[in-house]
Design an enzyme around this catalytic site. Structure first.
Site, PDB file in Angstrom:
ATOM      1  N   MET A  85       0.846  -1.200   0.000  1.00  0.00           N
ATOM      2  CA  MET A  85       0.000   0.000   0.000  1.00  0.00           C
ATOM      3  C   MET A  85       0.882   1.251   0.000  1.00  0.00           C
ATOM      4  O   MET A  85       0.419   2.345   0.354  1.00  0.00           O
ATOM      5  CB  MET A  85      -0.930  -0.014   1.216  1.00  0.00           C
ATOM      6  CG  MET A  85      -1.862  -1.231   1.200  1.00  0.00           C
ATOM      7  SD  MET A  85      -3.384  -0.997   2.128  1.00  0.00           S
ATOM      8  CE  MET A  85      -2.751  -0.597   3.734  1.00  0.00           C
ATOM      9  N   GLY A  86       2.168   1.087  -0.367  1.00  0.00           N
ATOM     10  CA  GLY A  86       3.072   2.234  -0.431  1.00  0.00           C
ATOM     11  C   GLY A  86       3.522   2.677   0.946  1.00  0.00           C
ATOM     12  O   GLY A  86       3.446   1.911   1.905  1.00  0.00           O
ATOM     13  N   HIS A 120       9.279  -3.442   3.406  1.00  0.00           N
ATOM     14  CA  HIS A 120       8.857  -3.616   2.010  1.00  0.00           C
ATOM     15  C   HIS A 120      10.070  -3.876   1.112  1.00  0.00           C
ATOM     16  O   HIS A 120      10.009  -4.691   0.196  1.00  0.00           O
ATOM     17  CB  HIS A 120       8.157  -2.347   1.494  1.00  0.00           C
ATOM     18  CG  HIS A 120       6.895  -1.992   2.208  1.00  0.00           C
ATOM     19  ND1 HIS A 120       6.783  -0.876   3.008  1.00  0.00           N
ATOM     20  CD2 HIS A 120       5.679  -2.594   2.239  1.00  0.00           C
ATOM     21  CE1 HIS A 120       5.552  -0.798   3.482  1.00  0.00           C
ATOM     22  NE2 HIS A 120       4.861  -1.825   3.049  1.00  0.00           N
ATOM     23  N   GLN A 171       5.929 -11.220   7.419  1.00  0.00           N
ATOM     24  CA  GLN A 171       5.455 -11.960   8.589  1.00  0.00           C
ATOM     25  C   GLN A 171       4.768 -11.047   9.603  1.00  0.00           C
ATOM     26  O   GLN A 171       4.014 -11.511  10.449  1.00  0.00           O
ATOM     27  CB  GLN A 171       6.651 -12.674   9.239  1.00  0.00           C
ATOM     28  CG  GLN A 171       6.316 -13.541  10.415  1.00  0.00           C
ATOM     29  CD  GLN A 171       5.281 -14.585  10.046  1.00  0.00           C
ATOM     30  OE1 GLN A 171       5.469 -15.342   9.109  1.00  0.00           O
ATOM     31  NE2 GLN A 171       4.168 -14.608  10.767  1.00  0.00           N
ATOM     32  N   ASP A 204       2.351  -9.092   9.265  1.00  0.00           N
ATOM     33  CA  ASP A 204       0.899  -9.292   9.156  1.00  0.00           C
ATOM     34  C   ASP A 204       0.632 -10.793   9.181  1.00  0.00           C
ATOM     35  O   ASP A 204       0.237 -11.392   8.174  1.00  0.00           O
ATOM     36  CB  ASP A 204       0.374  -8.655   7.872  1.00  0.00           C
ATOM     37  CG  ASP A 204       0.534  -7.150   7.900  1.00  0.00           C
ATOM     38  OD1 ASP A 204      -0.002  -6.517   8.822  1.00  0.00           O
ATOM     39  OD2 ASP A 204       1.231  -6.613   7.035  1.00  0.00           O
ATOM     40  N   GLN A 245      -2.709 -12.189   8.058  1.00  0.00           N
ATOM     41  CA  GLN A 245      -2.868 -12.015   6.610  1.00  0.00           C
ATOM     42  C   GLN A 245      -2.175 -13.155   5.865  1.00  0.00           C
ATOM     43  O   GLN A 245      -2.711 -13.673   4.881  1.00  0.00           O
ATOM     44  CB  GLN A 245      -2.280 -10.660   6.205  1.00  0.00           C
ATOM     45  CG  GLN A 245      -2.234 -10.414   4.718  1.00  0.00           C
ATOM     46  CD  GLN A 245      -1.916  -8.976   4.377  1.00  0.00           C
ATOM     47  OE1 GLN A 245      -2.797  -8.121   4.383  1.00  0.00           O
ATOM     48  NE2 GLN A 245      -0.674  -8.683   4.061  1.00  0.00           N
ATOM     49  N   SER A 264       6.700  -0.239  10.229  1.00  0.00           N
ATOM     50  CA  SER A 264       5.315  -0.124   9.787  1.00  0.00           C
ATOM     51  C   SER A 264       5.135   1.253   9.169  1.00  0.00           C
ATOM     52  O   SER A 264       5.719   2.238   9.642  1.00  0.00           O
ATOM     53  CB  SER A 264       4.375  -0.268  10.997  1.00  0.00           C
ATOM     54  OG  SER A 264       3.096   0.233  10.672  1.00  0.00           O
TER      55      SER A 264
HETATM   56  O1  PAF Z   1      -0.176  -5.921   3.606  1.00  0.00           O
HETATM   57  C1  PAF Z   1      -0.596  -4.968   2.910  1.00  0.00           C
HETATM   58  O2  PAF Z   1       0.073  -3.940   2.738  1.00  0.00           O
HETATM   59  C2  PAF Z   1      -1.955  -5.078   2.255  1.00  0.00           C
HETATM   60  O3  PAF Z   1      -2.864  -5.765   3.063  1.00  0.00           O
HETATM   61  C3  PAF Z   1      -1.902  -5.728   0.862  1.00  0.00           C
HETATM   62  C4  PAF Z   1      -1.420  -7.153   0.921  1.00  0.00           C
HETATM   63  C5  PAF Z   1      -0.974  -4.915  -0.047  1.00  0.00           C
HETATM   64  C6  PAF Z   1      -3.303  -5.733   0.230  1.00  0.00           C
HETATM   65  O4  PAF Z   1      -3.813  -4.450   0.087  1.00  0.00           O
END
Ligand code: PAF
Length: 270
Positions: A17-18, A24, A135, A137, A140, A172
């Site tokens: 999500m940038g 990232h 990890q 999240d 998720q 984060s």
């Molecule tokens: O983890 C995230 O940043 C978001 O949940 C994702 C996987 C990009 C989906 O929008």
């Protein structure tokens, strides 16, 4: 079109999500090292935010993000707008049962329906060999593994370790909301997880409620923090444990000032 220009090439996908940080970038670098080509996506997905969440305030430093991805070796960045992803008339949902009901899912109803909706679209658009998630999240990753298995997505999910600041705070995009004092207080997430790990691995404590209570007390004793949940759960089905054994997920969500932070440790073969 870009993805299929040479069908023999393997593609990695890094959905984000940038508001990129080194977490990232570690996903991006891993993808670059394991695939012929790598595509990252930047999309602040509205369907995974509740009306009371921080969708409008969510940081969107697009130019900086593009530079960071380019420096990490990413070949292509897909930055759709909400209209491109959800055009008028869009009406398909992807619902994963069971594991979405607990932890984050219990406190953020509908959140994972938005995540599985957008991630399944990104998988279909990019059709990667491998897709990379952090990890941090943890739930998720469990939800997406189930979705990939249940819906036969033809790709490997690669889960990469949480990247931390020197004092343990998990990186984060939301850390930038914290004041200097809140930033200090936020280390309680990592400290309470480290304490829980020690209690289990060194002191041989197997009573999960004792671990949850210790985390609760540490957070409650920290200024400007409010515990949302503390969990000691089975790592596969995310059900709360009474007795600790096997592969477990210790996780918590804490509001620090106005900012909601999550973190977790996985302990295997207890
Ligand atoms: O983890 C995230 O940043 C978001 O949940 C994702 C996987 C990009 C989906 O929008």
């Amino acid at each position: 079109q870009a993805r299929w220009a040479d069908p023999k090439l393997s593609w990695g996908l890094v959905p984000t999500m940038g508001a990129l940080h080194q977490g990232h970038i570690s996903l991006a670098k891993r993808s670059v090292s394991e695939n012929d080509k790598s595509c990252a996506t930047i999309f602040v997905n509205p369907t995974q935010f509740a009306p009371t969440d921080d969708l409008d305030q969510y940081p969107r430093p697009l130019e900086k993000d593009l530079e960071m991805f380019e420096a990490a070796g990413i070949d292509m960045v897909f930055t759709p707008t909400p209209d491109v992803m959800y055009p008028a008339g869009f009406g398909t949902r992807v619902i994963v049962d069971g594991v979405t009901a607990r932890l984050e899912g219990e406190h953020r109803p509908g959140h994972f329906d938005g995540v599985t909706q957008v991630v399944s679209k990104l998988f279909n658009i990019v059709q990667p060999y491998r897709a990379y998630f952090g990890q941090k999240d943890a739930q998720q990753t469990v939800v997406l593994k189930k979705m990939v298995r249940d819906l036969n997505f033809n790709l490997d999910l690669i889960i990469c370790p949480t990247v931390r600041e020197p004092d343990g705070l998990a990186m984060s995009s939301r850390n930038i909301y914290l004041s200097a004092e809140q930033r200090q207080n936020a280390t309680v997430l990592y400290r309470s997880l480290a304490k829980a790990k020690d209690m289990i691995e060194q002191d041989d404590i197997r009573d999960a409620s004792l671990i949850r209570q210790t985390i609760r007390e540490m957070v409650n004793n920290t200024p400007e923090t409010e515990l949302i949940y503390a969990s000691v759960a089975d790592g596969a089905n995310l059900r709360e444990l009474d007795q600790i054994s096997g592969n477990i997920l210790i996780s918590l969500a804490v509001r620090v000032g106005e900012t909601r932070l999550i973190d977790n440790f996985i302990l295997n073969n207890i």
